[in-house]
Design a protein around this motif. Structure first.
Motif, mmCIF file in Angstrom:
data_model
loop_
_atom_site.group_PDB
_atom_site.id
_atom_site.type_symbol
_atom_site.label_atom_id
_atom_site.label_comp_id
_atom_site.label_asym_id
_atom_site.label_seq_id
_atom_site.Cartn_x
_atom_site.Cartn_y
_atom_site.Cartn_z
ATOM 1 N N PHE A 1 0.827 -1.198 0.000
ATOM 2 C CA PHE A 1 0.000 0.000 0.000
ATOM 3 C C PHE A 1 0.867 1.258 0.000
ATOM 4 C CE2 PHE A 1 -2.363 3.285 2.385
ATOM 5 C CZ PHE A 1 -3.479 3.415 1.575
ATOM 6 N N ILE A 2 1.827 1.317 0.921
ATOM 7 C CA ILE A 2 2.691 2.502 1.011
ATOM 8 C C ILE A 2 3.469 2.697 -0.280
ATOM 9 C CG2 ILE A 2 4.692 3.528 2.157
ATOM 10 C CD1 ILE A 2 3.724 2.156 4.757
ATOM 11 N N SER A 3 4.089 1.631 -0.786
ATOM 12 C CA SER A 3 4.907 1.789 -1.994
ATOM 13 C C SER A 3 4.054 2.176 -3.197
ATOM 14 C CB SER A 3 5.724 0.530 -2.277
ATOM 15 O OG SER A 3 4.896 -0.584 -2.493
ATOM 16 N N SER A 4 2.856 1.628 -3.314
ATOM 17 C CA SER A 4 1.983 1.959 -4.446
ATOM 18 C C SER A 4 1.477 3.392 -4.372
ATOM 19 C CB SER A 4 0.792 1.003 -4.492
ATOM 20 O OG SER A 4 1.232 -0.309 -4.729
ATOM 21 N N ILE A 5 0.977 3.793 -3.220
ATOM 22 C CA ILE A 5 0.453 5.154 -3.078
ATOM 23 C C ILE A 5 1.576 6.173 -3.278
ATOM 24 C CG2 ILE A 5 -0.661 6.802 -1.520
ATOM 25 C CD1 ILE A 5 -2.507 4.561 -2.640
ATOM 26 N N TYR A 6 2.745 5.892 -2.717
ATOM 27 C CA TYR A 6 3.890 6.791 -2.911
ATOM 28 C C TYR A 6 4.194 6.932 -4.408
ATOM 29 C CZ TYR A 6 8.542 8.792 -2.778
ATOM 30 O OH TYR A 6 9.630 9.604 -2.983
ATOM 31 N N ASN A 7 4.238 5.813 -5.116
ATOM 32 C CA ASN A 7 4.527 5.859 -6.557
ATOM 33 C C ASN A 7 3.476 6.672 -7.303
ATOM 34 O OD1 ASN A 7 6.943 4.440 -6.606
ATOM 35 N ND2 ASN A 7 5.912 2.473 -6.766
ATOM 36 N N TYR A 8 2.198 6.407 -7.051
ATOM 37 C CA TYR A 8 1.135 7.137 -7.743
ATOM 38 C C TYR A 8 1.229 8.630 -7.475
ATOM 39 C CZ TYR A 8 -1.073 2.544 -8.369
ATOM 40 O OH TYR A 8 -1.336 1.247 -8.679
ATOM 41 N N CYS A 9 1.510 8.998 -6.250
ATOM 42 C CA CYS A 9 1.546 10.420 -5.870
ATOM 43 C C CYS A 9 2.754 11.156 -6.438
ATOM 44 C CB CYS A 9 1.516 10.563 -4.348
ATOM 45 S SG CYS A 9 -0.074 10.097 -3.640
ATOM 46 N N THR A 10 3.767 10.438 -6.860
ATOM 47 C CA THR A 10 4.965 11.091 -7.390
ATOM 48 C C THR A 10 5.052 11.023 -8.914
ATOM 49 O OG1 THR A 10 6.291 9.077 -7.050
ATOM 50 C CG2 THR A 10 6.291 10.727 -5.269
ATOM 51 N N PHE A 11 4.033 10.454 -9.580
ATOM 52 C CA PHE A 11 4.038 10.424 -11.044
ATOM 53 C C PHE A 11 3.858 11.827 -11.599
ATOM 54 C CE2 PHE A 11 2.193 5.871 -11.453
ATOM 55 C CZ PHE A 11 3.452 5.336 -11.578
ATOM 56 N N ASP A 12 4.620 12.132 -12.646
ATOM 57 C CA ASP A 12 4.351 13.333 -13.428
ATOM 58 C C ASP A 12 3.446 12.909 -14.591
ATOM 59 O OD1 ASP A 12 6.040 11.941 -15.154
ATOM 60 O OD2 ASP A 12 7.638 13.424 -15.114
ATOM 61 N N HIS A 13 3.184 13.801 -15.533
ATOM 62 C CA HIS A 13 2.288 13.487 -16.652
ATOM 63 C C HIS A 13 2.786 12.271 -17.439
ATOM 64 C CE1 HIS A 13 -0.566 14.045 -19.899
ATOM 65 N NE2 HIS A 13 0.440 13.982 -20.744
ATOM 66 N N VAL A 14 4.065 12.249 -17.749
ATOM 67 C CA VAL A 14 4.642 11.133 -18.511
ATOM 68 C C VAL A 14 4.486 9.828 -17.729
ATOM 69 C CG1 VAL A 14 6.796 10.202 -19.469
ATOM 70 C CG2 VAL A 14 6.238 12.615 -19.765
ATOM 71 N N GLY A 15 4.709 9.895 -16.431
ATOM 72 C CA GLY A 15 4.570 8.705 -15.589
ATOM 73 C C GLY A 15 3.143 8.180 -15.566
ATOM 74 N N LEU A 16 2.169 9.087 -15.519
ATOM 75 C CA LEU A 16 0.767 8.669 -15.528
ATOM 76 C C LEU A 16 0.387 8.031 -16.857
ATOM 77 C CD1 LEU A 16 -0.926 11.645 -13.668
ATOM 78 C CD2 LEU A 16 -0.730 9.281 -12.861
ATOM 79 N N VAL A 17 0.878 8.591 -17.955
ATOM 80 C CA VAL A 17 0.601 8.019 -19.273
ATOM 81 C C VAL A 17 1.233 6.626 -19.364
ATOM 82 C CG1 VAL A 17 1.073 8.244 -21.750
ATOM 83 C CG2 VAL A 17 0.322 10.240 -20.421
ATOM 84 N N ARG A 18 2.467 6.512 -18.882
ATOM 85 C CA ARG A 18 3.157 5.212 -18.887
ATOM 86 C C ARG A 18 2.407 4.191 -18.042
ATOM 87 N NH1 ARG A 18 6.425 2.390 -21.961
ATOM 88 N NH2 ARG A 18 7.537 0.846 -20.764
#
Length: 146
Positions: free
Chosen positions: A103-120
């Motif tokens: 949970f922590i690692s996933s939420i941290y990753n989602y919250c730190t995505f930029d636009h390119v990261g979200l598209v990826r």
């Protein structure tokens, strides 16, 4: 002055609110993974406590793991293909449930995505064979969902 107050707060936290497997309701193995992740991601004890508080609100059966239905119910989401795939990405070990570390690692990753990261991220949800390209059947699945 602010730095000194933060240091004092951290000391207070360490003495009176120590992180422990018992405090986080995790196994010693999970606790060690969380502590290692804290160092890697530069998370504070209060960050981890905040994540654990939200995790425990989602984990209504207090099993120490979040089921897909608990996740969907907490966020008032429907059981769509996209949401199910997102949950499976959070489920790093493929157990069908998400523990506190996942949970922590996933939420941290989602919250730190930029636009390119979200598209990826969205792309990778449908790149089932992890080839880096979308095959015809993967595109068909994506179009069906949309």
């Amino acid at each position: 002055m602010a730095r000194a107050l933060r240091a004092l707060g951290d000391l207070w936290d360490t003495v009176f609110n120590p992180l422990s497997p018992k405090a986080l309701h995790v196994t010693p193995k999970q606790y060690n993974l969380i502590v290692k992740m804290m160092g890697t991601l530069h998370l504070s004890r209060s960050d981890v406590r905040g994540f654990a508080k939200i995790f425990n609100q989602i984990d209504v059966d207090t099993s120490g793991e979040i089921s897909m239905m608990e996740f969907l119910n907490f966020f008032k989401m429907e059981k769509t293909e996209f949401n199910q795939r997102t949950f499976r990405v959070m489920d790093i070990d493929g157990s069908g449930k998400v523990d506190l570390f996942e949970f922590i690692s996933s939420i941290y990753n989602y919250c730190t995505f930029d636009h390119v990261g979200l598209v990826r991220y969205a792309f990778e949800l449908y790149d089932e064979d992890k080839s880096g390209t979308l095959e015809l059947f993967e595109v068909i699945e994506l179009v069906k969902y949309i």
